[in-house]
Every structure is written in C-alpha cells, then in structure tokens.
Write a protein that holds these residues in place. Structure first.
Motif, PDB file in Angstrom:
ATOM      1  N   PHE A 119     -12.555  -6.185  -0.366  1.00 59.21           N
ATOM      2  CA  PHE A 119     -13.315  -5.243   0.451  1.00 59.21           C
ATOM      3  C   PHE A 119     -13.467  -3.926  -0.294  1.00 59.21           C
ATOM      4  O   PHE A 119     -12.505  -3.364  -0.792  1.00 59.21           O
ATOM      5  CB  PHE A 119     -12.615  -4.995   1.790  1.00 59.21           C
ATOM      6  CG  PHE A 119     -12.601  -6.207   2.687  1.00 59.21           C
ATOM      7  CD1 PHE A 119     -13.596  -7.168   2.588  1.00 59.21           C
ATOM      8  CD2 PHE A 119     -11.594  -6.370   3.619  1.00 59.21           C
ATOM      9  CE1 PHE A 119     -13.592  -8.273   3.415  1.00 59.21           C
ATOM     10  CE2 PHE A 119     -11.584  -7.480   4.457  1.00 59.21           C
ATOM     11  CZ  PHE A 119     -12.570  -8.430   4.348  1.00 59.21           C
ATOM     12  N   GLU A 120     -14.693  -3.462  -0.359  1.00 61.76           N
ATOM     13  CA  GLU A 120     -14.965  -2.212  -1.085  1.00 61.76           C
ATOM     14  C   GLU A 120     -14.998  -1.020  -0.135  1.00 61.76           C
ATOM     15  O   GLU A 120     -14.791   0.108  -0.541  1.00 61.76           O
ATOM     16  CB  GLU A 120     -16.310  -2.308  -1.804  1.00 61.76           C
ATOM     17  CG  GLU A 120     -16.405  -3.449  -2.797  1.00 61.76           C
ATOM     18  CD  GLU A 120     -15.697  -3.111  -4.104  1.00 61.76           C
ATOM     19  OE1 GLU A 120     -15.784  -1.953  -4.526  1.00 61.76           O
ATOM     20  OE2 GLU A 120     -15.072  -4.008  -4.687  1.00 61.76           O
ATOM     21  N   GLY A 121     -15.346  -1.254   1.099  1.00 56.73           N
ATOM     22  CA  GLY A 121     -15.487  -0.121   2.025  1.00 56.73           C
ATOM     23  C   GLY A 121     -15.407  -0.583   3.454  1.00 56.73           C
ATOM     24  O   GLY A 121     -15.295  -1.779   3.729  1.00 56.73           O
ATOM     25  N   TYR A 130      -9.036   0.783   3.778  1.00 57.61           N
ATOM     26  CA  TYR A 130      -8.199   1.049   2.613  1.00 57.61           C
ATOM     27  C   TYR A 130      -8.241  -0.175   1.707  1.00 57.61           C
ATOM     28  O   TYR A 130      -8.399  -1.290   2.185  1.00 57.61           O
ATOM     29  CB  TYR A 130      -6.736   1.264   3.000  1.00 57.61           C
ATOM     30  CG  TYR A 130      -6.456   2.437   3.886  1.00 57.61           C
ATOM     31  CD1 TYR A 130      -7.217   3.602   3.816  1.00 57.61           C
ATOM     32  CD2 TYR A 130      -5.387   2.395   4.783  1.00 57.61           C
ATOM     33  CE1 TYR A 130      -6.932   4.681   4.627  1.00 57.61           C
ATOM     34  CE2 TYR A 130      -5.099   3.476   5.600  1.00 57.61           C
ATOM     35  CZ  TYR A 130      -5.879   4.616   5.515  1.00 57.61           C
ATOM     36  OH  TYR A 130      -5.581   5.682   6.319  1.00 57.61           O
ATOM     37  N   SER A 131      -8.056   0.060   0.401  1.00 57.41           N
ATOM     38  CA  SER A 131      -7.849  -1.107  -0.446  1.00 57.41           C
ATOM     39  C   SER A 131      -6.378  -1.158  -0.837  1.00 57.41           C
ATOM     40  O   SER A 131      -5.762  -0.134  -1.096  1.00 57.41           O
ATOM     41  CB  SER A 131      -8.748  -1.035  -1.677  1.00 57.41           C
ATOM     42  OG  SER A 131      -8.523   0.170  -2.350  1.00 57.41           O
ATOM     43  N   LYS A 166       0.858  -1.183   0.000  1.00 61.13           N
ATOM     44  CA  LYS A 166       0.000   0.000   0.000  1.00 61.13           C
ATOM     45  C   LYS A 166       0.891   1.228   0.000  1.00 61.13           C
ATOM     46  O   LYS A 166       1.794   1.358   0.821  1.00 61.13           O
ATOM     47  CB  LYS A 166      -0.893   0.002   1.244  1.00 61.13           C
ATOM     48  CG  LYS A 166      -1.765   1.237   1.384  1.00 61.13           C
ATOM     49  CD  LYS A 166      -2.897   1.258   0.388  1.00 61.13           C
ATOM     50  CE  LYS A 166      -3.664   2.572   0.434  1.00 61.13           C
ATOM     51  NZ  LYS A 166      -4.632   2.651  -0.684  1.00 61.13           N
TER      52      LYS A 166
END
Lengths: 503, 376
Positions: A68-70, A52-53, A10
């Motif tokens: 995971f989107e949110g 976070y993605s 990330k």
C-alpha cells in the motif's frame, strides 16, 4: 477475502508501536481485537488501511503480497475502515455522504443522485441497515450515523470491515441493533475486525480473539472457552479485579440536599423536572439513565454551570442555588465532567497547567497577582505520581496523553484536595480496564474517607458496581430508587426503569 | 521509607523538561526566516514583472538593507518605527491569546493619541516627571476604555468584536477630524485641522540628539521594552494571564474552572486597548508632537500582522515589530535611492504574512530546511 499480516513492525522514532505482529483475517468471521489504549491497535489498522507503511513485514491478500502506497490503496483493495469519530457532512443527506468522493456522474459531470439513492437502498436492504437515504445526517441519532459510515465502506465494495471501537458512542439498545448488523455482514461473507476494550462485547460478538499489548500479540483464543478475567489479564499483563473494594457502608450526615429542582436546557425546554434527592457522607449515589434524560443538566445545576429554574440546592447546610462555580468548588465540591475534552481540560496547555486549572487562585499556588509556578510544578508532578498518570514529563501538553491518562489527570486534580462531595460524570467512558480499575478505586477511596459521591454513568455495570444507592432518571425525572445496601440490585428492574417502564 | 524516596524520585523525573522539539524550533524560527526570504524573492519578481531592470532591483534591496540597519540613522529610524508596532502588536497578541480577534488597534491608537495630545498641551508649568507619564497614562486609559466598549458589547450582547472594533475604527477617524476642528484643540492661527503642539514637558525626549540632532529615536523605546516584559509577565506568570489563556484556548473549560468569561473578555479588551492607546500616545508625544488627521497611518493594521508573525508571544511580537520597523525605515530609503515605490514594502509585508500563515507552502519550497514529517 482473507487478509494476512506477517511480521509487521512499525516504529515511530524510539517507540515501537507494532512489534512483529502476525494476524489473520478470514472471510465470514468476526475477529475481535482487544487491547488497552496505546497497545498498537490503531497503528496496526492504519497499516492495514494503507495510511502507514510498515517498517518490516508484509500484507497478503488471498495469499498474494500487496504494497500500500497511500490511504486510498486500502479501500481500493477492499479493506474499509469505520472510524470511531465519524467523518460525515452534517448538512448532506445519507446518500450524498455515502457517495462523497466516488460520485456516480453522467454527461458534463452531472451528479446522478437517483442512481446513488438506489444503490444505497440496495445495500441497505441486503444487510438490513434500515437507513433512509434521504435523511439529513444532522437529524439522525449517533447509532444511525454509524450505519452511514458502514454504508460508505460497503458502497466502496469493501470485503474487510475494520470497526474501531464502534460501541463507544452507542447506547445499550443501539449496541444490540449494531451487533445484529455485524452478524448479518459476517453471514454475507464479509470479514470483520472488531476493535474494542470492552470485554463482554468482544466475548459476545467475536468468532476469534487476538489480544494486543505493548505492540505485540499477547494472546489468542476462542471466545467460547475464555472468560473476561483471562482476557483482562492478557490485555493488562496482570490479574485485574472487577470487584471494587469497598469499605463498610457508614453513611453520615446529609451533605447535599436537592429539593424540587427544575433546570432548563439550551432551548429553554424543561430538562430536569422536580427532582429531589440527597447525598450523605460516606455514600455513593449512582444516577443511571440513558444519555439525554436530564443527567447532564442536573449535574450542571449542581455544580453551578447552569441556573436552576426552580427549586433549591443545599450543600453543607448552606443554600447554594445561586452560588458561583468557584464558590461551590471552594466549599469542597469536586467535579469530574462528562466530557473531558470539552470542559475538563485544555489540550493545548501543559499537564501542570491543567493540574491547577481550577485551583490556581488558591494561596498554595498564588501570591498576589502572580502564580507560584515552581510550587505548581512540584505539586503537579506529585499528583501525577499519586494518580499514576503516565507521562515522561509534566511539561508535556495534555493533548498528547492517552485518554486514560487524561482522565486520571482530571480525577487527580479534583480529588487531591479537601473534598466533601465528589460528582463524577461518565468517569470511565472510553477508558481501558486498567484505568477504569484505578479510577474506581480512587472514587471509592473518597467515599471511605467520608465524602459523598455522585456517579452518573450510562454504563449500568459501572453504576451497579459502585453505588450504595441508585437513582434512575428518565425524561428529566427520577423515576425509581434502588437501595444496594439492603440486598443485591436487580439489574433487570433498573434497566426497565431506564427505559421508562414504571413498575 | 524506600517507597517514599522512590516516589519522590519519580516526581523529580516528571519535572524534567523535554528538550525543545525540532518541530517547535522549525515552527518558531525556520518558517519565519524562510517566509521573509521567499517574500523578498517574490517582491523582486514583482518588480521584474513591472519592468524594473535587475540593476535597480539590486539597488533597491541594497537601499532596503542600508535604510534599515546600514547606519546610525537607519537603526534609529527602524527602532522609531518599531515602537508603536510592538506596543499595539502586544495588545493584539494579548487579545488573541484570550480568544478575542481585536481588529480595533487602529481606533484605539487614534483615541489614545487624542487623549495624550490633549493632556500634552493642556498643563503648562507642570514638571516633566509628572506631565509626560500623565500624558502616556491618558493615552493608555483612553485606548483601554475605547476597546472595552467592544469588550462590553461582546460580553453583554454577544456582538462579535471583529464587527464592533471595525466600526469603532471608523468612528475614531471621524472623532479625530471633528476634534481637530474644535477651537480649544486646533492650533491657533491655522485653518487646517492640526492640534496644538505638545508642550516640551510632555514630550518623550529624543535620546541620541547628542550624536546627531536628526536622530529621532525617543524615550518611547523604554516604554516598549517595559511593555514587552510586562505583557510576558502578565500572560505567563499571573492568574489573570492564566485566565486569559484558558478562556482563549477553551472557553468551556474556563467556565468549568470557575473563571468569569464576561469579566475576562472586558478586561482583556481593555488591556489590549491600553497598549494600543499607549502606541498612539507614543506617536504623538515622541514623533509628531501634535495630532494630525491620519496620524495613526495604519499602524493598528500593521500591528495585526506583527502579532500574527510573532505568534502572539511577547518576544515574538518584539522581533516581528523590529522586522516591520526595519522594512518601513528601509522602504523609505528604497524609494529615495532606487525610485521604487514604498508600496512594494507593503506587498512584501503582506507576502511574509501569507507565507507565515501557510507553513506547508514554505516547507514545500524549502524541503531541505525541515525534518521529514514522522509517520510514513
């Protein structure tokens, strides 16, 4: 439920917060995650909870890839996070807080509090949390509030619990209870991720340890075979000394003499009762005690922030009982306050402004009504270098620094001048090993140069490592005194005195 | 030796200022510009909804532009309207910086104006070089003293300045009505409440009458510019300003640093009031040449918007004041040319503040104007 992170990377702009991180979380196991402030622990956990993605890599739950989107997706998948800062509504009851957002409702949106309370009570019993569902949050001690946070994620059927620095706000007794809860959760088959930078805790509670440094996993190990020194070295990247280097004990004349001091708290109750002690030059006096036993009020009275309701304070032979904060400061009193965010610094000010927060009026920084900003800037940069405050620029807002660097900034401001007496309250709370080591060495430096030093801490280890003399405060009074120069301190005896047991 | 040089190099590196961030630029420049645009568009929609035809709407915005910057007279009017807004806005901005939400600029303007008028008509035969500055000073002092009542109440009793300044506003209106009826104050031969006229020696001279005798721009503009510079200096270069800002940002830290909270509250209020009082003096000495009921005409409230729009920064306040001055001057033209009520200008001013206060809304409307937020 098992969770696996594979090759997670990330980036935030030019900063790589996580660099190809692999991590496995298993059911029925406590995974200790160790790392300094800014090592990337929080980023990783925010990825795991869906906030976070990741730029690269994948998350697998029980072998299946998930995206995971949110922020809601993490908890929906059974991954719950208990934050360091609680997110509770103070005027709501425990049950109301727990159901907030997932309220059980009946017809016409009727709020089914009875069911909620029963469910909360069931979870309570199952894991031995012992929280009264009908208590108001504002009436509960911090340790219980934390359990409410745990209740919240359990209520949302979390199988993986991420605990972010959970012990930072707890007293030693509360930590003990808390570990009991963590163990019962583990034994019930939950997977626990325990994030901390306290070495002895991670050794005590974890089944497996991962160490994070600079966004990478730098070490992995078995707590049974590892030592604190090994862990610290993995975490900081160099050998860390736990022994504080101290010069020989050479006490000089008495600098501070406190006689029969009485201080009232905000509610006009007696917080400090009849306290007398003295501090000599070249001596570290540690004030031990469980938080809330009058230490804060004592320090406020010494530094001029609170009025003395009775008694007398002499500093350098002068009666300063009614002297202003600034005058005491000018006489050579330095004060590292217990809560840097509340009073030690201004987050919205730049580093250089914070570096002169209480010295801006001195001749070296001011002429007439104007502040000599070029001089301030130069001095602030020098202080930052001297005290290893890691920042790209002194123009940066202080709020953007990590906790350790903020504290180093505050300590730099207080020590980089002619001081006679240094009063440091909780000087290393919430800091990582590297910063702690540094701040300790600076405080000892002040002592060896002949300053008197007062250290207030709820960490008994810190008091024992630094002090030449230990005073124990309980219920507003000094109940015991221990001399470290005569022989090794008896930790047990100090602990008992802190609990109010008089010998 | 090498160690000390590398140390000083390190210190030099820390002295480098990071390039101003994109976020900062967006916050200070892009959001306000978009806010004005959206406010104008919504203003047009409101006219449309109230059955104003498109042609008239076009005409009214054209008039707004012409009336604010379209001619020498327009610019003169814009600046004349902006002067008191900037002065009072500076005072409010200073208070905001010190953590004081002073709503009382209106009252301070009134009181400052009264004092300036009294000095302005009281000293015949005084040379202008003394008389005019004295009248201005009287306005500033009166405004400052009036504001420090609220400051003192806050410091001594904890009474919140929002409440006390609102009450002081109301008191000031009544004080004005009362005083305008006093024999020594009222203009001889008049039964309506109008004060005596300011003597020429106390007037702020008009600057552009050589070009056109109707141009109203007066010497108050120099007072305004001086005030912008002075407030900037005070806030950012002096010990007093440092104390104001520190106690505004974090009163606990200010106390810890040995600053005197009560003294700061009283002084900051007094400085703010002095600037508002100066705005009042400016109106009576430069524009009206006398005091009438309601001569403050809500400037003190518009100044709150100006201070907020200017982000409590002296330079920001200057630009915000110029914008509001332009809207006011242009609004008058709009009313004449297109027959659209000047109240629409108040609506547009209010909308600008709404959009400034809700930057997320502006970002949502103009997504292409902003950098994507970092994170996801």
């Amino acid at each position: 439920m098992d969770v696996e992170l594979r090759g997670i990377t990330k980036r935030f702009g030019p900063v790589t917060a996580n660099d190809n991180v692999n991590l496995t979380i298993r059911a029925g196991e406590v995974l200790g995650l160790l790392g300094e402030n800014g090592a990337g622990k929080s980023t990783m956990m925010n990825i795991l909870s869906g906030l976070y993605s990741p730029d690269e890599g994948e998350i697998l739950i029980d072998g299946k890839r998930v995206d995971f989107e949110g922020p809601g997706d993490g908890i929906a998948a059974g991954i719950g996070m208990v934050h360091q800062h609680f997110m509770l509504v103070p005027v709501f009851t425990v049950a109301e807080n727990v159901i907030l957002g997932v309220e059980p409702t009946g017809m016409f949106d009727y709020l089914d509090l009875a069911t909620a309370r029963k469910q909360v009570r069931d979870i309570n019993e199952k894991y031995g949390l012992q929280v009264n569902p009908d208590a108001l949050i504002e009436d509960l001690p911090v340790g219980i509030q934390q359990r409410v946070e745990i209740l919240k994620v359990l209520f949302r059927s979390a199988e993986v619990l991420i605990l972010d620095e959970p012990t930072a706000v707890l007293t030693p007794q509360e930590v003990e209870d808390f570990f009991g809860i963590v163990k019962s959760l583990r034994d019930a088959g939950k997977a626990i991720v325990f994030i901390t930078h306290k070495l002895h805790e991670i050794l005590e509670i974890s089944d497996r340890i991962n160490v994070l440094r600079g966004g990478r996993i730098t070490g992995e190990g078995d707590p049974k075979s590892m030592t604190e020194n090994q862990l610290a070295e993995m975490m900081v990247g160099r050998p860390v000394s736990f022994d504080v280097d101290k010069g020989p004990f050479k006490p000089g004349e008495t600098l501070l003499d406190v006689k029969n001091l009485m201080v009232l708290n905000e509610n006009d109750e007696t917080a400090v009762e009849n306290v007398s002690f003295h501090v000599r030059s070249g001596e570290v006096v540690g004030i031990a005690g469980v938080q809330g036993n009058g230490q804060s009020e004592l320090i406020e009275a010494l530094t001029g922030l609170a009025h003395a309701a009775g008694g007398k304070i002499d500093f350098l032979g002068r009666d300063i009982t009614n002297v202003s904060v600034r005058e005491r400061h000018r006489m050579g009193m330095a004060h590292v306050p217990e809560d840097r965010h509340k009073s030690g610094m201004i987050s919205n000010f730049t580093i250089y402004e914070n570096m002169v927060l209480n010295t801006y009026y001195e001749d070296r920084f001011s002429s007439g009504p104007a502040i000599k900003w070029p001089d301030v800037l130069k001095t602030a940069a020098q202080y930052a270098v001297d005290f290893d405050v890691r920042t790209p620029s002194v123009y940066l807002k202080a709020g953007n620094l990590s906790g350790g660097n903020q504290q180093k900034m505050v300590v730099a401001r207080e020590l980089e001048r002619e001081t006679k007496l240094v009063i440091a309250s909780q000087p290393t709370r919430g800091l990582d090993v590297g910063s702690i080591e540094y701040i300790h060495s600076r405080l000892m430096g002040a002592r060896d140069e002949g300053d008197g030093v007062i250290i207030v801490s709820s960490e008994l280890d810190e008091i024992m490592a630094l002090s030449d003399r230990v005073l124990v405060m309980y219920d507003g009074k000094i109940v015991a005194e221990f001399d470290a120069t005569a022989g090794p301190l008896d930790k047990n005896a100090i602990g008992l005195a802190m609990a109010g047991v008089t010998a | 030796m090498t160690d000390t040089t590398s140390q000083s190099n390190l210190a030099d590196k820390l002295l480098q200022r990071a390039a101003p961030g994109r976020a900062e630029f967006e916050d200070l420049v892009v959001v306000p510009i978009f806010a004005v645009i959206v406010a104008l568009i919504v203003g047009a929609l409101i006219m449309l909804a109230t059955a104003v035809d498109i042609e008239t709407i076009g005409r009214s915005y054209l008039a707004l532009l012409q009336g604010s910057v379209g001619s020498m007279n327009a610019i003169s009017e814009t600046l004349t309207s902006a002067i008191p807004l900037v002065l009072a806005g500076l005072g409010l901005a200073l208070g905001f910086r010190a953590g004081l939400f002073n709503i009382g600029a209106e009252g301070q303007i009134v009181v400052g104006g009264i004092a300036a008028v009294i000095v302005g008509f009281s000293f015949p035969n005084m040379p202008w070089i003394i008389h005019m500055p004295l009248a201005l000073l009287a306005g500033a002092v009166a405004g400052g003293l009036y504001a420090s009542i609220a400051g003192y109440l806050r410091a001594a009793t904890g009474a919140h300045e929002v409440i006390t300044t609102i009450m002081l506003n109301l008191s000031s209106y009544l004080l004005l009505s009362y005083m305008l009826g006093l024999e020594w104050m009222q203009r001889p031969g008049r039964s309506d409440p109008v004060s005596k006229s300011v003597l020429p020696s106390a007037e702020l001279p008009r600057l552009l009458t050589d070009i056109d005798p109707n141009l109203r721009l007066h010497a108050g503009i120099f007072v305004m510019i001086a005030a912008v510079i002075l407030v900037h200096w005070l806030l950012f270069k002096t010990r007093t300003g440092f104390e104001y800002r520190a106690s505004g940002e974090n009163p606990d830290a200010a106390r810890y640093a040995g600053m005197h909270a009560s003294a700061i509250i009283v002084f900051a209020m007094a400085t703010a009031g002095a600037l508002a009082g100066l705005a009042g003096a400016n109106q009576v000495l430069g524009v009206l040449e006398r005091a009438t009921p309601g001569f403050s005409s809500g400037i003190g409230f518009d100044a709150i918007s100006v201070a907020l729009l200017g982000r409590s920064h002296p330079v920001g306040v200057l630009f915000a004041g110029l914008l509001f001055g332009a809207l006011e001057a242009g609004g008058r033209q709009m009313q004449v040319d297109a027959g659209v009520s000047i109240d629409l200008i108040s609506i547009i001013q209010a909308l600008i503040i709404v959009f400034i206060a809700a930057p997320l809304l502006v970002r949502a409307i103009f997504p292409w104007g902003f950098k994507k937020p970092a994170g996801r």
